[in-house]
Design an enzyme around this catalytic site. Structure first.
Site, PDB file in Angstrom:
ATOM      1  CG  ASP A   1      -1.722   2.471   6.626  1.00 45.30           C
ATOM      2  OD1 ASP A   1      -2.571   1.876   5.952  1.00 45.30           O
ATOM      3  OD2 ASP A   1      -1.583   3.711   6.604  1.00 45.30           O
TER       4      ASP A   1
ATOM      5  CG  ASP B   1      -4.327  -1.158   3.817  1.00 45.96           C
ATOM      6  OD1 ASP B   1      -4.544  -1.375   5.016  1.00 45.96           O
ATOM      7  OD2 ASP B   1      -3.327  -0.547   3.395  1.00 45.96           O
TER       8      ASP B   1
ATOM      9  CG  ASP C   1      -1.736   1.133   1.430  1.00 44.21           C
ATOM     10  OD1 ASP C   1      -2.390   1.468   0.441  1.00 44.21           O
ATOM     11  OD2 ASP C   1      -1.794   1.715   2.519  1.00 44.21           O
TER      12      ASP C   1
HETATM   13  P1  ADP Z   1      -3.662   4.515  -0.027  1.00 45.63           P
HETATM   14  O1  ADP Z   1      -4.067   3.402  -0.896  1.00 45.63           O
HETATM   15  O2  ADP Z   1      -2.542   5.311  -0.641  1.00 45.63           O
HETATM   16  O3  ADP Z   1      -3.342   4.113   1.367  1.00 45.63           O
HETATM   17  P2  ADP Z   1      -6.417   5.320   0.589  1.00 45.63           P
HETATM   18  O4  ADP Z   1      -7.084   4.164  -0.073  1.00 45.63           O
HETATM   19  O5  ADP Z   1      -6.420   5.356   2.069  1.00 45.63           O
HETATM   20  O6  ADP Z   1      -4.919   5.534   0.037  1.00 45.63           O
HETATM   21  O7  ADP Z   1      -7.083   6.650   0.067  1.00 45.63           O
HETATM   22  C1  ADP Z   1      -7.171   6.908  -1.322  1.00 45.63           C
HETATM   23  C2  ADP Z   1      -7.575   8.309  -1.646  1.00 45.63           C
HETATM   24  O8  ADP Z   1      -8.878   8.571  -1.164  1.00 45.63           O
HETATM   25  C3  ADP Z   1      -6.695   9.377  -1.026  1.00 45.63           C
HETATM   26  O9  ADP Z   1      -5.570   9.657  -1.809  1.00 45.63           O
HETATM   27  C4  ADP Z   1      -7.661  10.558  -0.964  1.00 45.63           C
HETATM   28  O10 ADP Z   1      -7.735  11.186  -2.235  1.00 45.63           O
HETATM   29  C5  ADP Z   1      -8.996   9.906  -0.689  1.00 45.63           C
HETATM   30  N1  ADP Z   1      -9.295   9.875   0.740  1.00 45.63           N
HETATM   31  C6  ADP Z   1      -9.400   8.794   1.518  1.00 45.63           C
HETATM   32  N2  ADP Z   1      -9.714   9.107   2.789  1.00 45.63           N
HETATM   33  C7  ADP Z   1      -9.770  10.449   2.826  1.00 45.63           C
HETATM   34  C8  ADP Z   1     -10.044  11.423   3.855  1.00 45.63           C
HETATM   35  N3  ADP Z   1     -10.288  11.062   5.130  1.00 45.63           N
HETATM   36  N4  ADP Z   1     -10.033  12.721   3.523  1.00 45.63           N
HETATM   37  C9  ADP Z   1      -9.786  13.100   2.262  1.00 45.63           C
HETATM   38  N5  ADP Z   1      -9.530  12.267   1.253  1.00 45.63           N
HETATM   39  C10 ADP Z   1      -9.518  10.947   1.522  1.00 45.63           C
HETATM   40 MG    MG Z   2      -3.468   3.278   3.199  1.00 48.50          MG
END
Ligand code: ADP
Ligand code: MG
Length: 627
Positions: free
Chosen positions: A520, A524, A327
């Site tokens: 983390d 995921d 991730d």
């Molecule tokens: P990663 O796969 O990099 O860990 P996430 O799946 O957690 O990322 O989140 C993907 C995207 O969704 C972020 O890049 C953001 O654009 C949006 N996002 C997720 N949670 C939030 C939040 N709490 N506030 C704002 N944007 C969010």
């Molecule tokens: Mg993440």
């Protein structure tokens, strides 16, 4: 040594002295037999008792039975042939007991080693009442209390520093020896040792929910999850032991009977002796003991390095890892975003940040934490209602009764608002206030120091392919992947898309090849449990991650993934060495015994000698820090 072991040692010494004295004393006939029998009972009465119990409970064939049958047989043979040579029977018992003592000492020692390194349970918490410190059980401290931790004390509960600054020794948790500076406003986890200053900590979790309790739980349950090799050995022993007993019986009876049929004088004594030697050689204790011990030592060694593995089955899986899927946020990057720019804002920058921080006030996503930090002021939660977090999209909430949305362009489109495209490379948080587009905040994350090195080193430990999955913008994903040298990258994935991608990868790999997912736990956790092996960032990650994962990296360093794989490979290597070595020696000696070229002394080596060597080899798994 504990009491039981000391008692055993005394018995061994006593029996050894008796054998030596009897060897010198010129006694013969019945008195000689009685004296030797007495010595035999001193050293072997407990084995005889256990063998008897086994027969009584209809679980006849175990090591105790093998040893009892072989030694009683040797005694009987010496009486029958009137040779008066009873030393062999006693020697077999004596060395067997020495082996057992050594084993219990080694197992006890590595157990103690592991619990010493896991000695992170705090005994008390200090609470200030009317100017004096009172020690209470960490269990009794309510969430939200303020506790005082003095220099030299262990932090008993997770929380946030409200007063004081200090350095923390986190080595018991992370294996990291560098102390960590800590200041007001930072979060601290329980189990660390406070080194220099007095800290006042506002607790955020109850004791059972705190990091220490979680870790202790995990370690205590680790050895109950058995690996395939361990299962194999216990099944093997169940078949093997009766098989050798029947083989010994055949060896004692068949050749003399054949001799009898052919008209020759049957050599009962010779063949009985060979059969008894065969029994001693074939005792499977080297395997039965050394294999679980190797795994146990491997788990302990990994724990000492801040890699918590939840069971020996995972150690086995880790050793066969060929695909590693990462991730991005919080795993390869720090997940600590800084605000780079605020664009196309229809309102003041401060107001936009305020709306963002308030709407994000309930989320534990690294993005929301960062926005709250950028806002920098106290958040009045009473102004926020109707908070909804949409995984992989963002959040919506009502702030002062006005609908606010903060998230990516997917979220904007969901709400029927067309976002303004941003040409910056970075994670873009679009904002909508009261149904209208209100601008976007550009934030960017920093790649972890060792991330690139970890991706490269994975190739050296047999990983064929590295993949990065992220919910973040494609351009950000690609630039991070290129910087780190990750083989494949997929961006703009929703949590469910990540599961689908991992399933796709799982379907394409070979049966023996294993896939690890590192995350983390924020958005995921489902993937963590779906992969062959889930690795979570422990200090950074969510509780859900620690639950869902099979391996927890205490200090969030991606290099520890490489270390975990190295440790598992070393441990499995030791297990295989022991299996091959023990079986080879035993098999050779069995053949020699069957054709009459091995005596009891060789048999004792084949049994006890191999066991001691195998145990010494197993203990090597505890020393993995140099890997
Ligand atoms: P990663 O796969 O990099 O860990 P996430 O799946 O957690 O990322 O989140 C993907 C995207 O969704 C972020 O890049 C953001 O654009 C949006 N996002 C997720 N949670 C939030 C939040 N709490 N506030 C704002 N944007 C969010
Ligand atoms: Mg993440």
């Amino acid at each position: 040594m504990n009491k039981k072991q000391k008692k055993m040692l005394r018995r061994i010494l006593l029996a050894a002295v008796m054998v030596i004295v009897l060897g010198i004393l010129p006694v013969a006939g019945l008195p000689r037999l009685v004296l030797y029998l007495l010595t035999y009972l001193v050293i072997g009465y407990d084995i005889l008792k256990k063998a008897g119990k086994g027969i009584w409970n209809r679980r006849v064939f175990d090591e105790n039975f093998l040893m009892a049958a072989a030694t009683v047989g040797a005694f009987a043979l010496a009486i029958y042939t009137r040779s008066g040579d009873y030393t062999e029977a006693i020697a077999v018992m004596l060395f067997y007991q020495i082996g057992e003592l050594f084993q219990s000492y080694a197992v006890g020692k590595s157990r103690r080693n592991i619990s010493a390194l896991m000695d992170i349970r705090p005994d008390y918490a200090n609470i200030e009442r009317e100017g004096t410190l009172e020690q209470v059980d960490p269990d009794e401290v309510a969430v939200g209390s303020v506790i005082v931790v003095q220099p030299g004390e262990r932090i008993p509960l997770d929380g946030e520093v409200v007063e004081g600054c200090s350095t923390l020794n986190t080595s018991a948790l992370t294996g990291e020896s560098l102390p960590r500076e800590i200041q007001v406003g930072e979060t601290v986890i329980s189990g660390c040792i406070n080194m220099t200053g007095v800290l006042k900590i506002h607790t955020t979790k109850a004791f059972e929910e705190s990091t220490v309790s979680k870790i202790l739980d995990l370690v205590e349950n680790a050895s109950s999850r058995k690996s395939k090799s361990e299962d194999f050995i216990s099944k093997f022993a169940r078949v093997y032991t009766p098989a050798v007993c029947y083989a010994a019986l055949a060896l004692a009876l068949a050749p003399p009977l054949v001799q009898l049929l052919m008209g020759a004088a049957p050599a009962w004594g010779t063949w009985l002796y060979r059969a008894l030697t065969f029994l001693v050689i074939s005792c499977p204790c080297a395997l039965v003991i050394s294999i679980p011990l190797s795994f146990f030592a491997g788990l302990g060694g990994a724990g000492k390095e801040g890699v918590l593995i939840k069971g020996s089955n995972y150690l086995e899986t880790l050793a066969h890892t060929r695909y590693v899927v990462f991730d991005k946020t919080g795993t390869l990057t720090h997940g600590v975003f800084e605000v780079d720019a605020v664009h196309h804002n229809q309102m003041e920058r401060e107001r936009l940040l305020e709306y963002a921080a308030l709407a994000e006030s309930a989320s534990s996503h690294p993005i929301s934490k960062s926005l709250q930090r950028a806002y920098g002021r106290e958040i009045d939660r009473s102004r926020v209602t109707d908070i909804e977090e949409i995984g992989g999209n963002g959040v919506t909430a009502k702030v002062d009764g006005i609908v606010v949305a903060a998230g990516n362009d997917k979220l904007m489109r969901r709400m029927g608002i067309e976002p303004i495209h941003c040409h910056h490379i970075g994670t873009i948080i679009h904002m909508a206030v009261d149904g209208a587009y209100a601008g976007h905040i550009v934030i960017s994350d920093v790649v972890k120091e060792h991330a690139g090195q970890a991706v490269q080193e994975l190739k050296h430990v047999g990983v064929k392919q590295t993949v990065m999955l992220t919910g973040d913008d494609k351009r950000v994903a690609e630039s991070v992947a290129a910087a780190l040298g990750v083989d494949q990258v997929y961006g703009e994935l929703l949590p469910a898309d990540k599961v689908a991608k991992v399933e796709e990868l799982l379907a394409h790999k070979g049966g023996k090849e294993k896939l690890a997912f590192v995350g983390d736990g924020i958005n995921d956790a489902p993937v963590l449990s779906r992969a062959d092996i889930g690795i979570a960032m422990g200090a950074m990650g969510s509780d859900a991650a620690i639950e869902a994962a099979d391996v927890v990296l205490m200090d969030d360093d991606p290099l520890k993934i490489v270390k975990a794989i190295r440790i598992s490979r070393k441990c499995i290597g030791i297990v295989y060495q022991n299996i091959v070595f023990a079986l080879l020696v035993k098999f050779t000696c069995l053949v020699l015994g069957a054709v009459g070229m091995a005596n009891m002394w060789l048999a004792i080596f084949a049994d006890v000698g191999v066991m001691i060597l195998a145990i010494l080899n197993a203990i090597r798994a505890l020393f993995v820090h140099k890997l």
